[in-house]
Scaffold this motif. Structure first.
Motif: not given
Length: 441
Positions: A418-439
Motif C-alpha cells: 500500500i505504501n509503495e503504491g502511495r509513493v508511486k502515485a505521489a511521484q506520478q502526481e508530482k511528475d504531472a504537475r512539473e510537466a504542466v508547469s514546463s509546458a
C-alpha cells in the motif's frame, strides 16, 4: 392464557432429489409469512447438526433472518441454540442474536441448550460430562457480551476470553428473553431456579403438564435467583404429541398429514436412544415407515396433536390451555406443504382468535399477580462476579504465535505494498504537475 406457536426442525425424508433442500426452506419461508398474518405468537427453529432426514435446521439464525424480512409481528425463537463453545463460541452467539434482533425490530427469543445426541456431542468432540458446565459458562459469557460495554473478560473451565467490546448490542434491552430446553422435570426446576424460561418437553398430555407448570412457578417463587439481567418467568410445552394439521374435516387433515405425524418422536428415539446410525447411509424415514406398518399408532392422529377439523383442534388446545402453560408449540412434521398453508390459514381464521383474546387479558393479570413474586426473586440476585475493567488494558500490534513466533507476515507485506503504491502515485502526481508547469513556461 396460552400463546400458540410453530416449531420447525425441517425434516427431509429420503429419497432426496435435486432441489429438495432448496424447496424445503422456501416452503418454510412461505409458511412463516402466512403464520405471521394468521396470528401465531412465535416461530421457533431448532439447531441440530448431523441428524440427517430428522432435522436439516443447522443454521437457524440464517433462516430466521430471512423470515424477519417477510414478517412483521411474529416473534423469532431459537428453539434452541447450542451453547457448548466447540459448537458456538459465546461471543459469536452474542453477535448473531443481537444482529437478528436488529434485523427483526426486536423480535428475538433466545432459547438455549446443551446438546445431547451422540451425533452432535461426538461430532464436535464434546465430553457429555462437560456439557452442563459448558452451557452455564457460555450462557453467562454470551449474555455479558450482549450487555457489557466492554465485556470485561472471563476465565472458566471451558471458556477463556479477554476483554472485548462485542458489537452490536441487542435492540431489546437489556437482552432478548432467555430460555433453556428442559427434557426432564429437574431441568424445569433448574430453569425456575435461574429465573429463565423453560422450553419443556411434554409427552404425557395436558393433565401431567399442569403439575410441571405449577412446580415451575412454585420453585420460581421459593428458590428463584436471577442469573441474567432480565428475568423470564414463563414455561411452554413442546412434544411429539403436538403435531399440527388442520383441515375442514378430521379425515382430510389425516390425509394431508399422511404418516409423518410421529416422525419427530421416532427421530428422537433413533438419534438419542435406540438407533444405530451410519452417516450418509442409514435410511431413517424407511425405518420409520417400517415401524408404522408394525404399529400404525406411531403415525398419530386426532387427539394426539392439533390434527383434525377446527372443532377437534380447538378442543385439543383448550385442554393444554387449562394446564396453565404459557405457550404451546405445534410441530411441523413431514407433511403436505399445500395442506400446511391451508392449515395455517384455517387456524388464523377459526381457531387462534379466541386464544389470542384470552391470552392478552391473562398476560396483564399475570404481570400483576407476579409483581410481588418478582420483587422477592430479585432480592435473591447474587452480586456479579465479573471482573472490573482494567482501564489501562489495550490491544494492538501484530499477532504472534506460540513462543513469540511471528505468524502474520501478510499484514506488513500488504502495508508495504500500500505504501509503495502511495509513493508511486505521489511521484506520478508530482511528475504531472512539473510537466504542466514546463509546458506553461
Amino acid at each position: 392464557m396460552m400463546k400458540i406457536s410453530l416449531f420447525y426442525e425441517f425434516p427431509l425424508p429420503r429419497p432426496w432429489s435435486d432441489g429438495d433442500e432448496h424447496q424445503l426452506f422456501q416452503h418454510g419461508l412461505d409458511e412463516v409469512e402466512a403464520a405471521d398474518k394468521a396470528g401465531f405468537s412465535t416461530v421457533w427453529l431448532t439447531e441440530h447438526h448431523f441428524l440427517e432426514e430428522y432435522c436439516h435446521s443447522t443454521a437457524p439464525e440464517m433462516f430466521l433472518a430471512a423470515a424477519s424480512q417477510r414478517t412483521r409481528d411474529i416473534r423469532l425463537g431459537f428453539g434452541v441454540m447450542h451453547l457448548p463453545p466447540p459448537i458456538n463460541h459465546p461471543a459469536r452467539i452474542a453477535e448473531r442474536v443481537a444482529t437478528l434482533d436488529h434485523l427483526s425490530n426486536g423480535r428475538v427469543e433466545f432459547g438455549t441448550g446443551e446438546g445431547s445426541s451422540v451425533a452432535e456431542l461426538g461430532g464436535f468432540d464434546i465430553d457429555p460430562a462437560d456439557k452442563r458446565t459448558m452451557w452455564e459458562e457460555a450462557l453467562e459469557v454470551s449474555i455479558r457480551c450482549m450487555t457489557e460495554a466492554p465485556f470485561t473478560g472471563f476465565k472458566g473451565e471451558h471458556v477463556q476470553m479477554p476483554a472485548r467490546n462485542v458489537i452490536p448490542k441487542p435492540l431489546q434491552s437489556p437482552h432478548p428473553p432467555v430460555w433453556v430446553a428442559c427434557t426432564r422435570p429437574s431441568s424445569v426446576q433448574m430453569a425456575a431456579q435461574k429465573a429463565i424460561g423453560a422450553l419443556s418437553f411434554a409427552y404425557t398430555g395436558p393433565e401431567a403438564l399442569k403439575d410441571r407448570v405449577d412446580g415451575y412457578y412454585r420453585t420460581f417463587e421459593d428458590e428463584g435467583a436471577p442469573v441474567t439481567p432480565a428475568m423470564n418467568p414463563n414455561i411452554l410445552a413442546i412434544g411429539g404429541d403436538l403435531s399440527m394439521m388442520v383441515a375442514k374435516s378430521d379425515d382430510e387433515a389425516l390425509k394431508r398429514l399422511g404418516t409423518g405425524g410421529g416422525f419427530f418422536s421416532f427421530g428422537i428415539m433413533h438419534y438419542y436412544l435406540t438407533g444405530m446410525h451410519t452417516p450418509g447411509r442409514t435410511g431413517v424415514w424407511d425405518l420409520y415407515q417400517e415401524a408404522v406398518k408394525e404399529d400404525p399408532t406411531l403415525a398419530y392422529g386426532p387427539g394426539r396433536g392439533a390434527i383434525g377439523s377446527p372443532d377437534t383442534v380447538r378442543e385439543f388446545l383448550r385442554g393444554y390451555e387449562a394446564s396453565g402453560v404459557d405457550e404451546i408449540i405445534l410441530l411441523l412434521n413431514p407433511r403436505s406443504h399445500e395442506g400446511t398453508m391451508e392449515s395455517i390459514e384455517i387456524m388464523g381464521r377459526e381457531v387462534l382468535p379466541e386464544f389470542i383474546e384470552r391470552d392478552a387479558k391473562a398476560v396483564a393479570a399475570k404481570a400483576i399477580r407476579l409483581a410481588p413474586v418478582i420483587e422477592k426473586v430479585e432480592a435473591r440476585r447474587r452480586p456479579s462476579e465479573a471482573p472490573l475493567f482494567d482501564e489501562t488494558y489495550a490491544f494492538g500490534g501484530l499477532p504472534t504465535g506460540k513462543g513469540g513466533k511471528f505468524t502474520a507476515g501478510e499484514i506488513p507485506e500488504a502495508m508495504a505494498e500500500i505504501n509503495e503504491g502511495r509513493v508511486k502515485a505521489a511521484q506520478q502526481e508530482k511528475d504531472a504537475r512539473e510537466a504542466v508547469s514546463s509546458a506553461g513556461s
